[in-house]
Design a protein around this motif. Structure first.
Motif, PDB file in Angstrom:
ATOM      1  N   TYR A  62       0.802  -1.227   0.000  1.00 12.42           N
ATOM      2  CA  TYR A  62       0.000   0.000   0.000  1.00 12.42           C
ATOM      3  C   TYR A  62       0.838   1.281   0.000  1.00 12.42           C
ATOM      4  O   TYR A  62       0.296   2.369   0.187  1.00 12.42           O
ATOM      5  N   ASN A  63       2.127   1.191  -0.230  1.00 15.21           N
ATOM      6  CA  ASN A  63       3.001   2.357  -0.221  1.00 15.21           C
ATOM      7  C   ASN A  63       2.485   3.447  -1.165  1.00 15.21           C
ATOM      8  O   ASN A  63       2.236   3.204  -2.336  1.00 15.21           O
ATOM      9  N   GLY A  64       2.279   4.651  -0.619  1.00 23.02           N
ATOM     10  CA  GLY A  64       1.819   5.783  -1.411  1.00 23.02           C
ATOM     11  C   GLY A  64       0.310   5.799  -1.657  1.00 23.02           C
ATOM     12  O   GLY A  64      -0.191   6.694  -2.329  1.00 23.02           O
ATOM     13  N   ARG A  65      -0.388   4.825  -1.120  1.00 21.20           N
ATOM     14  CA  ARG A  65      -1.848   4.743  -1.311  1.00 21.20           C
ATOM     15  C   ARG A  65      -2.576   5.338  -0.115  1.00 21.20           C
ATOM     16  O   ARG A  65      -2.140   5.207   1.024  1.00 21.20           O
ATOM     17  N   GLU A  66      -3.694   5.985  -0.393  1.00 21.72           N
ATOM     18  CA  GLU A  66      -4.502   6.550   0.683  1.00 21.72           C
ATOM     19  C   GLU A  66      -5.597   5.599   1.139  1.00 21.72           C
ATOM     20  O   GLU A  66      -6.153   5.754   2.221  1.00 21.72           O
ATOM     21  N   LYS A  67      -5.919   4.621   0.290  1.00 23.29           N
ATOM     22  CA  LYS A  67      -7.021   3.717   0.600  1.00 23.29           C
ATOM     23  C   LYS A  67      -6.597   2.264   0.474  1.00 23.29           C
ATOM     24  O   LYS A  67      -5.833   1.901  -0.416  1.00 23.29           O
TER      25      LYS A  67
END
Length: 124
Positions: free
Chosen positions: A84-89
């Motif tokens: 999920y690196n760099g993901r907001e969701k």
């Protein structure tokens, strides 16, 4: 409600079948409501090996989703964070009633020519 076929790494498929992985994590949520996941095990297996009922869909920041799923995630926190690196969701499908097929099926059984990068909707 719909069914989807998901491409899943054989290591994670085994964790789903042995009960240590009760969630399947994705970066994007399906537009349709999903009630069943058909499990396609990627190379070297390359077959549809089972299915699971979707008990619930968790959606939130990666930190929120990890907090709710970590004990039954079947993965470690560093793998989760890298995914999920760099993901907001983050999306987590909670699995139940998991069935391992006695005879794995080819994708052609479902009318599919090639394994999906992420998922594909299944009719019926």
């Amino acid at each position: 409600m719909s069914k989807i076929l998901l491409s899943i790494n054989p290591e994670h498929v085994e964790s789903i079948f042995n009960g240590t992985k009760k969630y399947e994590f994705r970066k994007k949520k399906c537009k349709e409501s999903i009630d069943k996941i058909i499990i396609y095990s990627t190379a070297p297996v390359m077959k549809v090996v089972g299915e699971a009922v979707v008990e619930e869909v968790l959606e939130g920041s990666p930190a929120e989703v990890w907090k709710k799923t970590s004990k039954s995630s079947g993965i470690n926190e560093s793998f989760f964070k890298k995914y999920y690196n760099g993901r907001e969701k983050a999306i987590a499908y909670k699995l139940k009633d998991i069935v391992k097929y006695e005879s794995p099926k080819r994708l052609s059984y479902y009318g599919i020519k090639a394994a999906p990068q992420s998922f594909v909707y299944i009719n019926g």
